[in-house]
Scaffold this motif. Structure first.
Motif, short mmCIF file in Angstrom:
data_model
loop_
_atom_site.label_atom_id
_atom_site.label_comp_id
_atom_site.label_asym_id
_atom_site.label_seq_id
_atom_site.Cartn_x
_atom_site.Cartn_y
_atom_site.Cartn_z
N PHE A 67 0.82 -1.21 0.00
CA PHE A 67 0.00 0.00 0.00
C PHE A 67 0.86 1.27 0.00
O PHE A 67 0.63 2.19 -0.77
N TRP A 68 1.90 1.29 0.87
CA TRP A 68 2.71 2.50 0.96
C TRP A 68 3.60 2.67 -0.27
O TRP A 68 3.85 3.80 -0.69
N ILE A 69 4.07 1.55 -0.84
CA ILE A 69 4.83 1.66 -2.09
C ILE A 69 3.93 2.24 -3.18
O ILE A 69 4.31 3.17 -3.90
N ILE A 73 4.28 5.80 -5.28
CA ILE A 73 4.25 5.87 -6.75
C ILE A 73 3.15 6.82 -7.21
O ILE A 73 3.35 7.65 -8.10
N PHE A 74 2.00 6.72 -6.56
CA PHE A 74 0.87 7.59 -6.92
C PHE A 74 1.26 9.06 -6.76
O PHE A 74 1.04 9.88 -7.65
N VAL A 75 1.88 9.38 -5.64
CA VAL A 75 2.24 10.77 -5.37
C VAL A 75 3.26 11.26 -6.41
O VAL A 75 3.11 12.34 -6.97
N VAL A 76 4.27 10.43 -6.70
CA VAL A 76 5.30 10.83 -7.67
C VAL A 76 4.69 11.02 -9.07
O VAL A 76 4.91 12.04 -9.73
N VAL A 77 3.89 10.05 -9.51
CA VAL A 77 3.33 10.11 -10.86
C VAL A 77 2.34 11.27 -10.99
O VAL A 77 2.41 12.06 -11.95
N PRO A 115 9.58 0.64 -13.11
CA PRO A 115 8.44 -0.19 -12.67
C PRO A 115 8.77 -1.68 -12.58
O PRO A 115 8.28 -2.38 -11.68
N THR A 116 9.63 -2.16 -13.49
CA THR A 116 10.01 -3.57 -13.45
C THR A 116 10.71 -3.89 -12.13
O THR A 116 10.40 -4.89 -11.46
N LEU A 117 11.64 -3.00 -11.75
CA LEU A 117 12.36 -3.22 -10.49
C LEU A 117 11.41 -3.14 -9.29
O LEU A 117 11.52 -3.94 -8.35
N ILE A 118 10.48 -2.19 -9.34
CA ILE A 118 9.53 -2.05 -8.23
C ILE A 118 8.69 -3.33 -8.10
O ILE A 118 8.53 -3.89 -7.01
N LEU A 119 8.19 -3.82 -9.25
CA LEU A 119 7.37 -5.04 -9.23
C LEU A 119 8.17 -6.24 -8.75
O LEU A 119 7.68 -7.05 -7.96
#
Ligand code: CUA
Length: 366
Positions: A67-69, A73-77, A115-119
């Protein structure tokens, strides 16, 4: 002065109509807010964000991590989007088009790689949790859970006990629910103790359950399983070790044929002479074999030790009084399909006197 013509009236009404339509757009929003307000009651027995044991904790920890990750991401994007909207907007005096980055190989690689690294990062704790929760440890206490339309049956192979609706477990002891279904797909879900898992006809699935604190944990069938899926609930009651042992030895005690002339004895006769014996077992009284009956209903040997019945939907509410319990029993016996549409226990057309006697008998089954 303008005269009121039919055309102007229509125009005016049209305008009024549009204005009220505008207000109406807020109505669904208002209703949604009211609906959401209902979610804020103090007692939330099916709250999956209130873990009550190490297994549910593991799921909860994973949930909040992801959730926090996702929030970051939401805030940055969204932040980048807002910057782009405001900084590069078309405005007076702007002569040139901002620099275009389409087709920039470095950037394309960068925003594919991130995104690949995050996933991949999220996958590590996710897979670890999924595998850790997948299989029961060998020392866990087995309980067989069998799904029926629309109630859960529990069998304890170590103790030779069969019960229904309320799954009684000891605290601080891991329980391995070995689950299957007698008819269609069901799903056993007690959110404060673990996630959901399917009950599949002809297969066995496993679910680990471990409660630390004694108490009552609510559950629900989480897979649409027919007309009364919404009425297929479950309870898990965690008892201290000594209370659990007392519960076991009590559950192992068979019932008896009543020889007196009490109301309960009359109720037992109604049970024995009616259709009840075709589906319900009472040890020491009628002894049916579940494998030999067309429809199998909950074992009633210790019915009165369970605080709920009828797929754990009755009595409704958190702390029913004795009177409410009895009233719910009366409602159920008077017409089961009215409570649970499609119930295999049909209306037995019992008289008020029969129901009183049956209630008296059922209440002795402790
Ligand atoms: Cu069983 Cu839904």
């Amino acid at each position: 002065m303008a005269k009121s013509t039919p055309e102007s009236t229509v125009k005016r009404m049209g305008w009024v109509g549009r204005a009220s339509r505008g207000r109406n757009r807020f109505l669904p929003l208002l209703l949604l807010l009211l609906l959401l307000a209902a979610c804020t009651t103090e007692v939330q027995p099916l709250n999956s964000l209130d873990p009550q044991g190490p297994i549910a904790d593991q799921i909860d920890n994973l949930f909040w991590l992801v959730f926090w990750i996702a929030t970051a991401i939401f805030v940055v994007v969204q932040g980048a989007l807002l910057v782009a909207i405001f900084v590069f907007r078309d405005r007076k005096g702007r002569t040139e088009v901002p620099r275009q980055v389409h087709g920039n190989a470095k950037l394309e690689i960068l925003w594919t790689a991130i995104p690949t690294l995050i996933l991949a990062g999220i996958a590590v704790p996710t897979f670890r949790t999924v595998f850790e929760l997948a299989d029961c440890p060998t020392e866990a206490m087995p309980v067989d859970i069998i799904g029926h339309q629309w109630w859960f049956e529990y069998r304890y192979p170590w103790y030779d006990i069969t019960t229904a609706n309320v799954l009684v477990i000891p605290t601080d002891t891991e329980v391995c629910a070995r689950m299957t279904s007698d008819d269609v797909l069901h799903n056993f879900w007690v959110p404060k103790l673990n996630g959901k898992r399917y009950l599949v006809p002809g297969q066995q699935t496993e679910l680990r359950l471990l409660a630390v604190e004694p108490g009552e944990y609510w559950g629900h069938c989480a897979e649409f399983c027919g007309l009364s899926h919404a009425k297929m609930r479950a309870r898990v009651e965690a008892l201290s070790q000594s209370e659990f042992e007392a519960w076991v030895s009590n559950q192992q005690t068979p019932g008896a044929i009543l020889e007196d002339d009490s109301l309960a004895a009359a109720g037992q006769q109604i049970f024995l002479n009616g259709a009840c014996t075709g589906c319900h077992n009472i040890a020491g009284v009628n002894e049916i074999n579940p494998d030999e009956v067309a429809v199998y209903g909950p074992d009633l040997t210790h019915f009165a030790t369970r605080n709920v019945f009828a797929g754990a939907v009755l009595p409704d509410g958190l702390n029913p009084t004795e009177a409410e319990y009895e009233e719910a029993l009366r409602t159920w016996l008077a017409n089961p399909p009215a409570v649970k549409p499609g119930s295999f226990m049909g209306n037995q057309n019992l008289t008020a006197e029969d129901i009183d006697a049956l209630i008296a008998y059922l209440r002795t089954l402790d």
